[in-house]
Design an enzyme around this catalytic site. Structure first.
Site, mmCIF file in Angstrom:
data_model
loop_
_atom_site.group_PDB
_atom_site.id
_atom_site.type_symbol
_atom_site.label_atom_id
_atom_site.label_comp_id
_atom_site.label_asym_id
_atom_site.label_seq_id
_atom_site.Cartn_x
_atom_site.Cartn_y
_atom_site.Cartn_z
ATOM 1 N N HIS A 183 32.411 53.654 37.120
ATOM 2 C CA HIS A 183 31.376 54.063 38.070
ATOM 3 C C HIS A 183 29.969 53.782 37.542
ATOM 4 O O HIS A 183 29.000 53.847 38.309
ATOM 5 C CB HIS A 183 31.537 55.541 38.460
ATOM 6 N N ASP A 219 38.817 54.799 35.844
ATOM 7 C CA ASP A 219 37.357 54.894 35.735
ATOM 8 C C ASP A 219 36.873 54.309 34.416
ATOM 9 O O ASP A 219 36.058 54.910 33.715
ATOM 10 C CB ASP A 219 36.865 56.337 35.885
ATOM 11 N N GLY A 268 23.955 60.380 33.094
ATOM 12 C CA GLY A 268 23.529 59.382 32.113
ATOM 13 C C GLY A 268 24.425 59.352 30.897
ATOM 14 O O GLY A 268 24.465 58.366 30.164
ATOM 15 N N ASN A 269 25.169 60.462 30.658
ATOM 16 C CA ASN A 269 26.137 60.492 29.565
ATOM 17 C C ASN A 269 27.405 59.711 29.897
ATOM 18 O O ASN A 269 28.202 59.387 29.008
ATOM 19 C CB ASN A 269 26.559 61.923 29.216
ATOM 20 N N SER A 270 27.617 59.428 31.184
ATOM 21 C CA SER A 270 28.833 58.730 31.601
ATOM 22 C C SER A 270 29.011 57.436 30.818
ATOM 23 O O SER A 270 28.094 56.619 30.738
ATOM 24 C CB SER A 270 28.783 58.414 33.091
ATOM 25 N N LEU A 276 57.093 54.398 36.501
ATOM 26 C CA LEU A 276 58.417 54.968 36.247
ATOM 27 C C LEU A 276 59.274 54.925 37.498
ATOM 28 O O LEU A 276 60.472 54.651 37.433
ATOM 29 C CB LEU A 276 58.258 56.406 35.744
ATOM 30 N N GLY A 277 58.695 55.220 38.650
ATOM 31 C CA GLY A 277 59.443 55.202 39.899
ATOM 32 C C GLY A 277 60.016 56.553 40.278
ATOM 33 O O GLY A 277 61.197 56.634 40.627
ATOM 34 N N VAL A 278 59.182 57.603 40.217
ATOM 35 C CA VAL A 278 59.600 58.933 40.670
ATOM 36 C C VAL A 278 58.416 59.607 41.349
ATOM 37 O O VAL A 278 57.261 59.307 41.058
ATOM 38 C CB VAL A 278 60.082 59.840 39.516
#
Length: 505
Positions: free
Chosen positions: A138, A168, A248-250, A305-307
């Site tokens: 982002h 992200d 701004g820390n992102s 995994l398929g569950v």
């Protein structure tokens, strides 16, 4: 004789210990992801750090200076710009109004609808000496320009190598050499109550260091969404801390007290939009896999995994009895098992309870997603599950989202457009007075068309960047060669041609 036996026993024990240690080191070196980092040398910024146990013994004074001095040179300030863009306008075939535009007033008076220029800032972490930087998706999403300023005030223009909104995370690169960088830690070893430091550029300030403790692990906030805009496709298993983090820390660093990267700061929980108690970081064991995939393949290789599942520990004892789940069993209750998934092929069925994945105990979906995010399609993963009170073990071969074992290719331009297209029927084309075209049958909300334009379904595309397109293959050929495109076409039942400009970063 006893002395000789004792000496032999000691030597045998020592040899066994060394063998086990060698095996662990060998397994670690061949199974972990390096994410672009050198494994043979230590960056010079760690001259202050003491690489030992980052868990400070009880009663010991905590000193953050060495970790801070090692990490500060590796955290960068990222400034992005999204250029003003013409959202939609009319080509010179009469003065026709786009019936779907939010800018009808501007169109009537001859001014094209324009999106405003946008500027933003965030943080990033250098993870290799040759300029690879990890940050949040982002922070750089849709940016036309990405500028990076180092702690020493040197400025660079960065190239976006790859992004993934589901995690992200994004990887960008600057052209430089001999840079300081943060060494990866191990977020699996991070403990609740452990001291950590958050480093970044909050509120457009200079490099800022804050301290706190890990207050929880495997948190989910339902923030991350995949490229189709689905939160179900998002991967979240946040490290929660009370280290102060602000806008701004992102993309900045969460480090341990020995100066190793254990997370990328990503979000805050606040009613005001500013820090008021808790911040959230993406665990580095997810980060390094995503970075490794983006550098190697251009896109993240995600194994499924398929569950479908729910958390058995969230069920009451009465619910467990009704569902036939033993009261003492904790884990992830399997609701459904699609027949085309790897779990079904391995024998897992509805009603089973997943207890461990890759030899790591799991109690919730966030933990399971974090573990599975370290694997790619085709990887074999050991799983322990409980059925009717008995523990069973299987090896599941993970598949990709399409249900096969192939590695996923980098998303093409036509895929980034975010839509479903088909050739315009020849008879209908003749009725419209055109030689051909491509019909936009469906818009994917998270794609470029859905987020950047007011375009609607059933729009007929006849030109891309002034190149005539009569078929879907011709559309793909033009779009896949460009980073920005203008789609020209018409809406059936309306006069005039309309242009829609999108960028495909």
């Amino acid at each position: 004789m006893k002395a000789k036996q004792l000496i032999a026993t000691v030597l045998l024990s020592a040899g066994t210990t060394l063998s086990v240690a060698w095996g662990v080191i060998r397994y670690t070196n061949t199974s972990n992801f390096y994410g672009g980092q050198s494994q043979t040398e230590m960056p010079s910024n760690y001259k202050y750090a003491n690489f030992g146990d980052d868990n400070v013994p009880p009663g010991t004074a905590v000193d953050f200076t060495a970790a801070s001095e090692s990490a500060i040179p590796t955290v960068v300030h990222i400034k992005t710009k999204i250029n003003a863009k013409k959202v939609s306008n009319n080509t010179p075939r009469g003065r026709n109004v786009d019936p779907f535009s939010d800018d009808i007033f501007e169109q009537f008076f001859g001014n094209p609808g324009m999106s405003r220029e946008q500027q933003a800032s965030g943080s990033g972490v250098i993870i290799s000496a040759d300029g690879y930087i990890v940050t949040n998706n982002h922070v750089v999403d849709k940016a036309d320009e990405v500028k990076v300023m180092l702690n020493n005030k040197k400025s660079y223009t960065a190239k976006v190598i790859g992004t993934d909104p589901a995690y992200d995370l994004a990887v960008i690169k600057i052209e430089a050499a001999g840079l300081p960088y943060l060494v990866y830690g191990n977020s699996d070893l991070a403990k609740i109550g452990q001291w950590v430091l958050a480093i970044g550029y909050p509120l457009n300030l200079e490099t800022t260091v804050t301290a706190g403790i890990i207050s929880a692990k495997a948190r989910t906030l339902q923030l991350n969404k995949d490229r189709n805009g689905s939160s179900q496709g998002g991967v979240e298993s946040f490290i929660q801390t009370d280290a102060a983090v602000n806008q701004g820390n992102s993309g900045g660093a969460l480090i341990s007290t020995d100066g190793k990267l254990i997370g990328i700061n990503s979000a805050i929980a606040s009613p005001t939009g500013y820090y008021s108690g808790y911040s959230y970081a993406i665990p580095v064991n997810i980060v390094r896999k995503v970075v490794d995939d983006i550098i190697k393949y251009g896109t993240v290789q995600r194994g499924y995994l398929g569950v479908s599942y729910s958390l058995s520990s969230s069920l009451s004892d009465e619910q467990k009895n009704q569902m036939g789940i033993p009261l003492f069993v904790e884990g992830i209750y399997v609701n459904e098992v699609p027949k085309d998934g790897g779990a079904f092929e391995a024998g897992i069925r509805k009603g089973d309870i997943l207890k461990s994945i890759a030899n790591i105990m799991v109690t919730n979906g966030a933990e399971m997603n974090e573990i599975l995010s370290r694997f790619k399609p085709g990887d074999k993963v050991p799983i322990v599950y409980n059925r009717d009170g008995k523990d069973l073990s299987v090896i599941v071969t993970l598949k990709n989202k399409s249900g096969n074992y192939d590695l996923v290719k980098l998303e093409t331009g036509i895929e980034k457009l975010g839509g479903e297209f088909l050739d315009l029927d020849a008879k209908i084309a003749k009725q419209y007075g055109v030689d051909g075209g491509v019909v936009l049958k469906k818009i994917i909300p998270a794609g470029a068309l859905g987020t950047q334009t007011t375009i609607k379904e059933n729009f007929v595309i006849i030109r891309v960047n002034d190149t005539v397109v009569k078929t879907l293959d011709e559309l793909k050929n033009v779009v896949n060669k460009n980073k920005a495109v203008t789609l020209t076409g018409f809406f059936p039942g309306y006069d005039g041609l309309y242009d829609y400009q999108v960028t495909l970063n």
